[in-house]
Design an enzyme around this catalytic site. Sequence first.
Site, PDB file in Angstrom:
ATOM      1  CE1 TYR A 166       2.079   6.060   2.593  1.00  0.00           C
ATOM      2  CE2 TYR A 166       2.255   7.283   0.529  1.00  0.00           C
ATOM      3  CZ  TYR A 166       2.042   6.088   1.203  1.00  0.00           C
ATOM      4  OH  TYR A 166       1.796   4.936   0.495  1.00  0.00           O
ATOM      5  CG  ASN A 194       0.309  -4.688   1.923  1.00  0.00           C
ATOM      6  OD1 ASN A 194       0.220  -3.952   0.944  1.00  0.00           O
ATOM      7  ND2 ASN A 194      -0.706  -4.838   2.789  1.00  0.00           N
ATOM      8  CB  VAL A 221      -4.029   1.111  -5.296  1.00  0.00           C
ATOM      9  CG1 VAL A 221      -4.793  -0.205  -5.398  1.00  0.00           C
ATOM     10  CG2 VAL A 221      -2.641   0.987  -5.900  1.00  0.00           C
ATOM     11  CG  ASP A 272       0.027  -2.164  16.238  1.00  0.00           C
ATOM     12  OD1 ASP A 272       0.784  -1.737  15.334  1.00  0.00           O
ATOM     13  OD2 ASP A 272      -0.651  -1.417  16.957  1.00  0.00           O
ATOM     14  CE  LYS A 329       4.428   3.208   1.787  1.00  0.00           C
ATOM     15  NZ  LYS A 329       4.406   1.752   2.012  1.00  0.00           N
TER      16      LYS A 329
HETATM   17  P1  NDP Z   1      -5.498  -0.258   3.187  1.00  0.00           P
HETATM   18  O1  NDP Z   1      -5.772   0.807   4.189  1.00  0.00           O
HETATM   19  O2  NDP Z   1      -6.645  -0.817   2.429  1.00  0.00           O
HETATM   20  O3  NDP Z   1      -4.701  -1.465   3.887  1.00  0.00           O
HETATM   21  C1  NDP Z   1      -3.672  -1.231   4.798  1.00  0.00           C
HETATM   22  C2  NDP Z   1      -3.397  -2.489   5.592  1.00  0.00           C
HETATM   23  O4  NDP Z   1      -2.338  -2.232   6.526  1.00  0.00           O
HETATM   24  C3  NDP Z   1      -4.596  -2.939   6.396  1.00  0.00           C
HETATM   25  O5  NDP Z   1      -4.727  -4.335   6.278  1.00  0.00           O
HETATM   26  C4  NDP Z   1      -4.240  -2.555   7.821  1.00  0.00           C
HETATM   27  O6  NDP Z   1      -4.814  -3.479   8.724  1.00  0.00           O
HETATM   28  C5  NDP Z   1      -2.726  -2.686   7.795  1.00  0.00           C
HETATM   29  N1  NDP Z   1      -2.077  -1.931   8.874  1.00  0.00           N
HETATM   30  C6  NDP Z   1      -2.076  -0.596   9.077  1.00  0.00           C
HETATM   31  N2  NDP Z   1      -1.405  -0.299  10.201  1.00  0.00           N
HETATM   32  C7  NDP Z   1      -0.961  -1.477  10.721  1.00  0.00           C
HETATM   33  C8  NDP Z   1      -0.216  -1.844  11.868  1.00  0.00           C
HETATM   34  N3  NDP Z   1       0.228  -0.927  12.751  1.00  0.00           N
HETATM   35  N4  NDP Z   1       0.044  -3.143  12.094  1.00  0.00           N
HETATM   36  C9  NDP Z   1      -0.398  -4.075  11.230  1.00  0.00           C
HETATM   37  N5  NDP Z   1      -1.100  -3.809  10.124  1.00  0.00           N
HETATM   38  C10 NDP Z   1      -1.383  -2.520   9.879  1.00  0.00           C
HETATM   39  O7  NDP Z   1      -4.417   0.369   2.192  1.00  0.00           O
HETATM   40  P2  NDP Z   1      -3.575  -0.243   0.955  1.00  0.00           P
HETATM   41  O8  NDP Z   1      -3.949  -1.625   0.689  1.00  0.00           O
HETATM   42  O9  NDP Z   1      -3.677   0.754  -0.125  1.00  0.00           O
HETATM   43  O10 NDP Z   1      -2.111  -0.155   1.553  1.00  0.00           O
HETATM   44  C11 NDP Z   1      -1.191  -1.225   1.544  1.00  0.00           C
HETATM   45  C12 NDP Z   1       0.204  -0.690   1.288  1.00  0.00           C
HETATM   46  O11 NDP Z   1       0.253  -0.127  -0.019  1.00  0.00           O
HETATM   47  C13 NDP Z   1       0.650   0.415   2.244  1.00  0.00           C
HETATM   48  O12 NDP Z   1       1.997   0.205   2.600  1.00  0.00           O
HETATM   49  C14 NDP Z   1       0.509   1.675   1.387  1.00  0.00           C
HETATM   50  O13 NDP Z   1       1.368   2.693   1.808  1.00  0.00           O
HETATM   51  C15 NDP Z   1       0.883   1.137   0.032  1.00  0.00           C
HETATM   52  N6  NDP Z   1       0.477   1.934  -1.111  1.00  0.00           N
HETATM   53  C16 NDP Z   1      -0.843   2.232  -1.314  1.00  0.00           C
HETATM   54  C17 NDP Z   1      -1.199   3.008  -2.407  1.00  0.00           C
HETATM   55  C18 NDP Z   1      -2.610   3.409  -2.679  1.00  0.00           C
HETATM   56  O14 NDP Z   1      -2.831   4.323  -3.505  1.00  0.00           O
HETATM   57  N7  NDP Z   1      -3.600   2.787  -2.069  1.00  0.00           N
HETATM   58  C19 NDP Z   1      -0.196   3.479  -3.373  1.00  0.00           C
HETATM   59  C20 NDP Z   1       1.154   3.103  -3.060  1.00  0.00           C
HETATM   60  C21 NDP Z   1       1.452   2.349  -1.974  1.00  0.00           C
HETATM   61  P3  NDP Z   1      -5.417  -3.130  10.170  1.00  0.00           P
HETATM   62  O15 NDP Z   1      -6.045  -1.781  10.074  1.00  0.00           O
HETATM   63  O16 NDP Z   1      -6.391  -4.255  10.392  1.00  0.00           O
HETATM   64  O17 NDP Z   1      -4.243  -3.208  11.082  1.00  0.00           O
HETATM   65  C1  8X3 Z   2       0.199   6.574  -2.522  1.00  0.00           C
HETATM   66  C2  8X3 Z   2       0.645   7.044  -3.863  1.00  0.00           C
HETATM   67  O1  8X3 Z   2       0.551   8.958  -5.530  1.00  0.00           O
HETATM   68  O2  8X3 Z   2      -1.548   8.035  -4.773  1.00  0.00           O
HETATM   69  O3  8X3 Z   2       1.161   5.694  -1.993  1.00  0.00           O
HETATM   70  O4  8X3 Z   2      -0.197   9.390  -3.264  1.00  0.00           O
HETATM   71  S1  8X3 Z   2      -0.178   8.433  -4.382  1.00  0.00           S
END
Ligand code: NDP
Ligand code: 8X3
Length: 265
Positions: free
Chosen positions: A165, A96, A198, A69, A169
Amino acid sequence: AKRLEGKTIVVTGASSGIGKSTAMEFARTSPKSLKLILTARRIDTLKQVAEQIEKEFGSGVQVLPVKLDISKPSEVKGFVNSLPAEFKEIDVLVNNAGLVKGTAKAPDILEEDIEVMMATNVTGLINMTQAIMPIFKKREDGGRGDIINIGSIAGREGYPGGSIYCATKAAVRTFTDALRRELIATRIRVMEVDPGQVETEFSVVRFYGDKAKADAVYAGCEPLTPDDIAEVVVFNAGRRENVVVADTLIFPNHQAGTGGAVYKK
Ligand code: NDP
Ligand code: 8X3
């Protein structure tokens, strides 16, 4: 692809979405010889990802799932020491793991949501970076290794209902930029990948598990898939040593910014 062979790669948040796709894409690119350290809180899900990779790509890819975590500084501190010797020589860190909680506007944003976003997206990412950097810095020429931080378009433009959020970022973006300057005299590469929309578990987490609300975010538009981002991350990591793809912004075709800048049919 050859350039990534034999590397040891850490991906945080590899149990879902972009992190899981990134792990799969690294394996696909270097199936002959690769060590993947996959971390997240959900260890059972991580183990399934590890099994899937081993089944698809065979024994050339060694996968180590680690329950971690990143919002807990003590867990991050113990992480490197807990690794078996053959996984300790880390070459690439993909920061990530991250999340968004809620769509509340100030002054109604829940304190616990503010805290978890800051502790994960900002402090967690910084702590992970500091935990791994000594491994990089021991290498010749002031240090070698790659740090790839997942930011967001949300770090470049704020939107209503996303202020915390977006602030997290923006912090990632500024930390990344300052770190690249701090490491200017080394061979350590610092890169940022900023996705737009995404479709992952991101919105399900935002709406506290409400899948219908999450689906509504993507109704009438065609978001990116996590594989689209994974391809860019792995491409960036696979460039020639003197090439730093410092900053990447990736949108689906209908998007040109945050929130209101998404076109819906
Ligand atoms: P998901 O929710 O599908 O994946 C997020 C991942 O982060 C999971 O594997 C989760 O695992 C892990 N996570 C969350 N909190 C913790 C923690 N405290 N410790 C360890 N792991 C953690 O989302 P995305 O794949 O979309 O997100 C990945 C990254 O991309 C993030 O940083 C997000 O902000 C960024 N992003 C996403 C966008 C989108 O539109 N989806 C756009 C732009 C950026 P678990 O719960 O098992 O801990
Ligand atoms: C999330 C990007 O524009 O979908 O990180 O909120 S947006």
